[in-house]
Design an enzyme around this catalytic site. Sequence first.
Site, PDB file in Angstrom:
ATOM      1  NE  ARG A 184       2.143  14.110  -5.747  1.00 30.95           N
ATOM      2  CZ  ARG A 184       1.927  13.041  -5.478  1.00 30.95           C
ATOM      3  NH1 ARG A 184       1.045  12.902  -5.014  1.00 30.95           N
ATOM      4  NH2 ARG A 184       2.638  11.401  -5.606  1.00 30.95           N
ATOM      5  NE  ARG A 234      -3.009  12.124  -0.959  1.00 34.12           N
ATOM      6  CZ  ARG A 234      -2.375  10.960  -2.169  1.00 34.12           C
ATOM      7  NH1 ARG A 234      -1.793  10.968  -3.086  1.00 34.12           N
ATOM      8  NH2 ARG A 234      -1.621  10.021  -0.599  1.00 34.12           N
ATOM      9  CE  LYS A 289      -5.085  10.362  -5.799  1.00 35.83           C
ATOM     10  NZ  LYS A 289      -3.998   9.455  -6.547  1.00 35.83           N
ATOM     11  CB  CYS A 318       8.424   5.334  -8.073  1.00 32.66           C
ATOM     12  SG  CYS A 318       7.072   4.044  -7.218  1.00 32.66           S
ATOM     13  CE  LYS A 359      -2.684   7.576  -2.585  1.00 33.60           C
ATOM     14  NZ  LYS A 359      -1.771   6.850  -3.572  1.00 33.60           N
ATOM     15  CB  CYS A 365       4.249  -0.939  -9.725  1.00 35.85           C
ATOM     16  SG  CYS A 365       2.646   0.490  -8.497  1.00 35.85           S
ATOM     17  CB  CYS A 419       0.420   6.638 -11.085  1.00 39.30           C
ATOM     18  SG  CYS A 419       0.228   5.925  -9.154  1.00 39.30           S
ATOM     19  CB  CYS A 455       3.176   6.642 -13.472  1.00 41.01           C
ATOM     20  SG  CYS A 455       4.181   4.635 -13.679  1.00 41.01           S
TER      21      CYS A 455
HETATM   22 FE1  SRM Z   1      -0.040   8.073  -7.355  1.00 37.83          FE
HETATM   23  C1  SRM Z   1       1.488   6.326  -5.044  1.00 37.83           C
HETATM   24  C2  SRM Z   1       3.246   8.950  -8.329  1.00 37.83           C
HETATM   25  C3  SRM Z   1      -1.195  10.024  -9.666  1.00 37.83           C
HETATM   26  C4  SRM Z   1      -2.455   5.670  -7.435  1.00 37.83           C
HETATM   27  N1  SRM Z   1       2.025   8.076  -6.374  1.00 37.83           N
HETATM   28  C5  SRM Z   1       2.906   6.922  -5.705  1.00 37.83           C
HETATM   29  C6  SRM Z   1       3.762   7.535  -4.866  1.00 37.83           C
HETATM   30  C7  SRM Z   1       3.354   8.360  -3.932  1.00 37.83           C
HETATM   31  C8  SRM Z   1       4.716   6.219  -5.113  1.00 37.83           C
HETATM   32  C9  SRM Z   1       4.652   6.001  -2.891  1.00 37.83           C
HETATM   33  O1  SRM Z   1       3.678   5.891  -2.350  1.00 37.83           O
HETATM   34  O2  SRM Z   1       6.092   5.788  -2.148  1.00 37.83           O
HETATM   35  C10 SRM Z   1       4.246   8.113  -6.551  1.00 37.83           C
HETATM   36  C11 SRM Z   1       5.489   8.506  -6.175  1.00 37.83           C
HETATM   37  C12 SRM Z   1       6.552   8.011  -7.479  1.00 37.83           C
HETATM   38  C13 SRM Z   1       7.320   9.211  -7.486  1.00 37.83           C
HETATM   39  O3  SRM Z   1       9.169   8.827  -7.706  1.00 37.83           O
HETATM   40  O4  SRM Z   1       7.870  10.358  -7.867  1.00 37.83           O
HETATM   41  C14 SRM Z   1       3.290   8.558  -6.662  1.00 37.83           C
HETATM   42  N2  SRM Z   1       0.779   9.732  -8.554  1.00 37.83           N
HETATM   43  C15 SRM Z   1       1.927   9.654  -8.513  1.00 37.83           C
HETATM   44  C16 SRM Z   1       2.205  10.493  -9.745  1.00 37.83           C
HETATM   45  C17 SRM Z   1       3.373  11.314  -9.901  1.00 37.83           C
HETATM   46  C18 SRM Z   1       2.633   9.532 -10.856  1.00 37.83           C
HETATM   47  C19 SRM Z   1       3.250  11.056 -12.413  1.00 37.83           C
HETATM   48  O5  SRM Z   1       3.938  10.017 -12.887  1.00 37.83           O
HETATM   49  O6  SRM Z   1       2.307  12.041 -12.523  1.00 37.83           O
HETATM   50  C20 SRM Z   1       0.721  10.955  -9.409  1.00 37.83           C
HETATM   51  C21 SRM Z   1       1.101  12.276  -8.606  1.00 37.83           C
HETATM   52  C22 SRM Z   1      -0.547  13.019  -8.918  1.00 37.83           C
HETATM   53  C23 SRM Z   1      -0.599  14.286  -7.827  1.00 37.83           C
HETATM   54  O7  SRM Z   1      -0.125  15.252  -8.604  1.00 37.83           O
HETATM   55  O8  SRM Z   1      -1.363  14.345  -6.477  1.00 37.83           O
HETATM   56  C24 SRM Z   1      -0.114  10.111  -9.357  1.00 37.83           C
HETATM   57  N3  SRM Z   1      -1.813   7.797  -8.379  1.00 37.83           N
HETATM   58  C25 SRM Z   1      -2.126   9.275  -9.279  1.00 37.83           C
HETATM   59  C26 SRM Z   1      -2.851   8.619  -9.549  1.00 37.83           C
HETATM   60  C27 SRM Z   1      -3.863   8.972 -10.670  1.00 37.83           C
HETATM   61  C28 SRM Z   1      -5.060  10.406 -10.225  1.00 37.83           C
HETATM   62  O9  SRM Z   1      -5.255  10.301  -9.247  1.00 37.83           O
HETATM   63  O10 SRM Z   1      -5.361  11.022 -10.962  1.00 37.83           O
HETATM   64  C29 SRM Z   1      -3.494   7.736  -9.021  1.00 37.83           C
HETATM   65  C30 SRM Z   1      -4.670   6.271  -9.054  1.00 37.83           C
HETATM   66  C31 SRM Z   1      -6.462   6.374  -9.070  1.00 37.83           C
HETATM   67  C32 SRM Z   1      -6.318   6.536  -7.600  1.00 37.83           C
HETATM   68  O11 SRM Z   1      -6.121   7.613  -6.974  1.00 37.83           O
HETATM   69  O12 SRM Z   1      -7.110   5.569  -7.577  1.00 37.83           O
HETATM   70  C33 SRM Z   1      -2.867   6.917  -7.854  1.00 37.83           C
HETATM   71  N4  SRM Z   1      -0.070   6.031  -6.242  1.00 37.83           N
HETATM   72  C34 SRM Z   1      -1.517   5.574  -6.189  1.00 37.83           C
HETATM   73  C35 SRM Z   1      -1.410   4.717  -5.493  1.00 37.83           C
HETATM   74  C36 SRM Z   1      -2.715   3.130  -5.154  1.00 37.83           C
HETATM   75  C37 SRM Z   1      -3.671   4.029  -4.714  1.00 37.83           C
HETATM   76  C38 SRM Z   1      -5.367   3.156  -4.483  1.00 37.83           C
HETATM   77  O13 SRM Z   1      -5.601   3.077  -3.823  1.00 37.83           O
HETATM   78  O14 SRM Z   1      -4.521   1.531  -4.349  1.00 37.83           O
HETATM   79  C39 SRM Z   1      -0.304   4.992  -4.459  1.00 37.83           C
HETATM   80  C40 SRM Z   1       0.287   3.233  -4.052  1.00 37.83           C
HETATM   81  C41 SRM Z   1      -1.023   3.950  -2.019  1.00 37.83           C
HETATM   82  O15 SRM Z   1      -1.769   4.947  -1.815  1.00 37.83           O
HETATM   83  O16 SRM Z   1      -0.785   2.545  -1.079  1.00 37.83           O
HETATM   84  C42 SRM Z   1       0.302   6.018  -5.216  1.00 37.83           C
HETATM   85 FE1  SF4 Z   2       5.318   4.336  -8.652  1.00 33.41          FE
HETATM   86 FE2  SF4 Z   2       3.574   2.239  -9.761  1.00 33.41          FE
HETATM   87 FE3  SF4 Z   2       2.096   5.445  -9.304  1.00 33.41          FE
HETATM   88 FE4  SF4 Z   2       4.109   3.898 -11.427  1.00 33.41          FE
HETATM   89  S1  SF4 Z   2       1.956   3.470 -10.588  1.00 33.41           S
HETATM   90  S2  SF4 Z   2       4.366   6.103  -9.891  1.00 33.41           S
HETATM   91  S3  SF4 Z   2       5.262   2.631 -10.401  1.00 33.41           S
HETATM   92  S4  SF4 Z   2       2.983   3.622  -7.610  1.00 33.41           S
END
Ligand code: SRM
Ligand code: SF4
Length: 581
Positions: A81, A150, A224, A449, A222, A488, A492, A443
């Site tokens: 990323r 981030r 944000k 993922c 993390k 899930c 995201c 997402c």
């Molecule tokens: Fe996310 C984990 C993709 C925005 C909450 N997210 C992941 C991972 C890295 C999976 C992993 O940990 O193995 C995903 C990679 C998928 C892939 O194959 O690319 C992933 N997240 C994404 C992206 C690419 C989704 C998208 O379709 O655009 C976004 C990348 C953002 C960036 O450029 O930095 C993305 N993730 C978000 C958001 C939205 C936001 O930040 O505005 C959230 C919800 C807000 C938040 O953080 O609470 C989000 N991602 C998570 C979580 C749950 C965090 C938590 O507090 O529980 C995980 C899992 C974790 O961290 O354990 C996660």
């Molecule tokens: Fe992966 Fe779940 Fe985030 Fe979708 S919402 S990119 S399935 S971690």
Amino acid sequence: MSDQSAPNANASAEPVKLSGAEAAKIESNYLRGTIAEELHDGTLGFSKSSEVLLKHHGTYIQDDRDARKVSKDRIPMMMVRTRIPGGRLTPGQLLAEIGIGDELGNSTIRLTTRQAIQHHGVPKSELRELIRRIHDVKLSTLAACGDVNRNVMCCPAPFKTPVYETLHSVTDALVEHLAPRTKAYYEIWLQDQETGEKELVGGATENDIIEPIYGKTYLPRKFKAAIGLPHDNCVDIYTQDLGFMAIVRDGQVIGFNVSVGGGLGTTPANKKTYPALAKRMAFCTIDQVCGVAEAVVKVQRDHGNREDRKVARMKYLVDRWGIDKFRATVEEYYGAKLPDLEPEDVTEHDDHMGWHEQGDGKFFYGLNIENGRVSDTESILLKSALKKVCHDLQLPMRVTSHQSLIFADVAADQREELMGILRSHNVPTTEQFSTARRWSMACVAWPTCGLAITESERALPGVMDELEAMVAELGLADEKFTVRMTGCPNGCARPYNADIGLVGKAKEKYTVFLGGGRLGKRLGYIYQDLVHRDDLLGLLKPVFRCFQQQRTPDESFGDFCDRLGKEGLEQAVAEETSETA
Ligand code: SRM
Ligand code: SF4
């Protein structure tokens, strides 16, 4: 400024059982660990502790989950990323990212929900080359992931006014201020190994010199941040750990309302976890932003949970303490009281798509990119079109938080050329998107993922085909509502505050959330759990029929669902269905 003597949990006397990720960070010598050695160890993957550390360098280990159907062997591949503050990109940078994806990744790039760019399918052997090439175009993957601040989001609209200029300069200052200071990134990816030995002068501790803000163990989880505007909540400010909402008087930003403790991730089986919107905390002036952000980060660093990563996000600390104690502690770290909030709050949300005058005689065009995937398919040559736009028109660009792209500084005589390039590559323009699809996002989920339970990016377009036809049939085609799908419950694509949230819960089954809204100020409620993908339209159609018949003037879909509540909506649907039966 912030109090350097504030207690640091990194040196805490309290005996706590730290999570595995904490141990990896502590032993890593500021994010080095054994990554450099493992890069050349002849294997395809990395050790568990390197996996934790690699996130801070912007990369995750994944495998192709489609390939698991044909082979039990999981071949590791990296997701990388690039963080792009406020989504601002030069044409050269986008060209480089596309070229890198073609040569070293899976031939696509993915615009993310936080204005960043992702590569998928990168072999370990190409990782160093890929990161170096991103660095060559003055971008970075450092802190794109991991337990640090981030990518800082910022409203990407390229209006040429003092307000927008201030937003972007504050974004840059914040990114710089909260960036990790460790040299590990440069040593591992960009230059030959250094010894890592540091000279300490004048009684300074290692932390003071190497990571004055984060310390040896960085943050518990993390973190944000985003910078936005009350009349345009395109950055979804209340979903952020830390939000700065600009307060504008007489065309100038006078400061920011600061909000803390947003975060959407949840694990439904773990009742201690939940999505939360941020709480409004205090006001700060422009020159206080970095100091206040540093204080907030340090409060989370020292008091966030380091034992259980499920409840380690700052939202749990804010809730445990309450906003008054949290604010008082931030003020203590900052070293001064902060002014109270200004009355402004979110009133609108613009996606910046289509044509706009930007205020200097030029124009910008927001191109909707469905779910952020930039690729060439048999019918749509989006990647080639973007390459040609970069080459021929040399326009600066912005990635939006809806996974789309803005072309800025378009001269009047370039408008037709831009649209011509899109048309000749068969790229659907924003004007060709239905309103429903334009406001939808999914997402990544399957196949990359590792946490995906079910499909999202590959499932939503089909769901939108059905949904857009249904709303058109009901005469609601111009209605603006957000549909956000995730594979899930991690959230995201920010589904929990959308008008319609479709959250993957089991194979091909989704929890349906209703009652959030386009403005992002409210969380939705679970309308129905475990709905099969094929039954989504059947569930939503009667709800839209009720909305069409019973809404108050100008009431949005989300407001309607919120006003009725789950029981009220179920009853309305039952009555409506029995009448039409
Ligand atoms: Fe996310 C984990 C993709 C925005 C909450 N997210 C992941 C991972 C890295 C999976 C992993 O940990 O193995 C995903 C990679 C998928 C892939 O194959 O690319 C992933 N997240 C994404 C992206 C690419 C989704 C998208 O379709 O655009 C976004 C990348 C953002 C960036 O450029 O930095 C993305 N993730 C978000 C958001 C939205 C936001 O930040 O505005 C959230 C919800 C807000 C938040 O953080 O609470 C989000 N991602 C998570 C979580 C749950 C965090 C938590 O507090 O529980 C995980 C899992 C974790 O961290 O354990 C996660
Ligand atoms: Fe992966 Fe779940 Fe985030 Fe979708 S919402 S990119 S399935 S971690």
